[in-house]
Design a protein around this motif. Sequence first.
Motif, PDB file in Angstrom:
ATOM      1  N   UNK A 178       0.823  -1.207   0.000  1.00 16.28           N
ATOM      2  CA  UNK A 178       0.000   0.000   0.000  1.00 16.28           C
ATOM      3  C   UNK A 178       0.860   1.261   0.000  1.00 16.28           C
ATOM      4  N   UNK A 179       1.996   1.243   0.696  1.00 12.93           N
ATOM      5  CA  UNK A 179       2.900   2.388   0.708  1.00 12.93           C
ATOM      6  C   UNK A 179       3.458   2.660  -0.686  1.00 12.93           C
ATOM      7  N   UNK A 180       3.855   1.617  -1.389  1.00 14.47           N
ATOM      8  CA  UNK A 180       4.335   1.764  -2.769  1.00 14.47           C
ATOM      9  C   UNK A 180       3.229   2.336  -3.650  1.00 14.47           C
ATOM     10  N   UNK A 181       2.016   1.841  -3.474  1.00 13.11           N
ATOM     11  CA  UNK A 181       0.893   2.353  -4.266  1.00 13.11           C
ATOM     12  C   UNK A 181       0.606   3.820  -3.950  1.00 13.11           C
ATOM     13  N   UNK A 182       0.702   4.214  -2.679  1.00  7.60           N
ATOM     14  CA  UNK A 182       0.481   5.618  -2.318  1.00  7.60           C
ATOM     15  C   UNK A 182       1.540   6.513  -2.957  1.00  7.60           C
ATOM     16  N   UNK A 183       2.790   6.065  -2.966  1.00  7.35           N
ATOM     17  CA  UNK A 183       3.856   6.848  -3.597  1.00  7.35           C
ATOM     18  C   UNK A 183       3.566   7.011  -5.088  1.00  7.35           C
ATOM     19  N   UNK A 184       3.152   5.944  -5.744  1.00  2.00           N
ATOM     20  CA  UNK A 184       2.812   6.018  -7.167  1.00  2.00           C
ATOM     21  C   UNK A 184       1.616   6.940  -7.387  1.00  2.00           C
ATOM     22  N   UNK A 185       0.612   6.843  -6.523  1.00  2.33           N
ATOM     23  CA  UNK A 185      -0.570   7.688  -6.661  1.00  2.33           C
ATOM     24  C   UNK A 185      -0.222   9.165  -6.496  1.00  2.33           C
ATOM     25  N   UNK A 186       0.613   9.496  -5.517  1.00  2.00           N
ATOM     26  CA  UNK A 186       1.025  10.891  -5.348  1.00  2.00           C
ATOM     27  C   UNK A 186       1.890  11.346  -6.518  1.00  2.00           C
ATOM     28  N   UNK A 187       2.682  10.445  -7.083  1.00  2.00           N
ATOM     29  CA  UNK A 187       3.443  10.765  -8.292  1.00  2.00           C
ATOM     30  C   UNK A 187       2.513  11.070  -9.461  1.00  2.00           C
ATOM     31  N   UNK A 188       1.459  10.274  -9.611  1.00  2.00           N
ATOM     32  CA  UNK A 188       0.472  10.538 -10.660  1.00  2.00           C
ATOM     33  C   UNK A 188      -0.243  11.863 -10.431  1.00  2.00           C
ATOM     34  N   UNK A 189      -0.521  12.163  -9.180  1.00  2.00           N
ATOM     35  CA  UNK A 189      -1.153  13.438  -8.854  1.00  2.00           C
ATOM     36  C   UNK A 189      -0.219  14.599  -9.204  1.00  2.00           C
ATOM     37  N   UNK A 190       1.065  14.448  -8.943  1.00  2.64           N
ATOM     38  CA  UNK A 190       2.052  15.473  -9.296  1.00  2.64           C
ATOM     39  C   UNK A 190       2.148  15.621 -10.814  1.00  2.64           C
ATOM     40  N   UNK A 191       2.155  14.511 -11.536  1.00  3.36           N
ATOM     41  CA  UNK A 191       2.179  14.565 -13.005  1.00  3.36           C
ATOM     42  C   UNK A 191       0.918  15.236 -13.532  1.00  3.36           C
ATOM     43  N   UNK A 192      -0.224  14.923 -12.931  1.00  6.90           N
ATOM     44  CA  UNK A 192      -1.488  15.575 -13.299  1.00  6.90           C
ATOM     45  C   UNK A 192      -1.377  17.084 -13.090  1.00  6.90           C
ATOM     46  N   UNK A 193      -0.767  17.486 -11.990  1.00  6.68           N
ATOM     47  CA  UNK A 193      -0.592  18.903 -11.675  1.00  6.68           C
ATOM     48  C   UNK A 193       0.337  19.578 -12.690  1.00  6.68           C
TER      49      UNK A 193
END
Length: 124
Positions: A27-42
């Motif tokens: 889940x921690x790895x997935x959260x890091x990826x999700x926040x990375x996707x959010x940053x890319x979206x931004x």
Amino acid sequence: MENNDTIFSDIERAETEAPFFKRFFANLIDWIIEFGLLFIFYIFTPRSIVLAIMDADSFLRFIVIFLVFITYRFVCLLLFHKTIGMMLLRIKFLNSNLQPLSALQKITAAIAPKVSDIRMYNGQ
């Protein structure tokens, strides 16, 4: 009852539930990826849209973040039957009958993975 069935056949399954730390790190790895996707979206979203979202109330910002997180999990579960964190740590989702998830259960696992009939098990 068939000849090869015993009263212990239900506990002789090869599937074991994944330990807490394995699930936590997946889940921690997935959260890091999700926040990375959010940053890319931004980064790649036009500034006018980003400013409109930032000026909006906090509920709209929450909805955008929630949609990015759910979309990541849903797409991974539909395409690969696992998220990237689960792939790296060799964990899989199974239902209460130790079968792969159906489409409806994948939707449920993307939104609420702690449902009683969906568990993480050690995989190959």
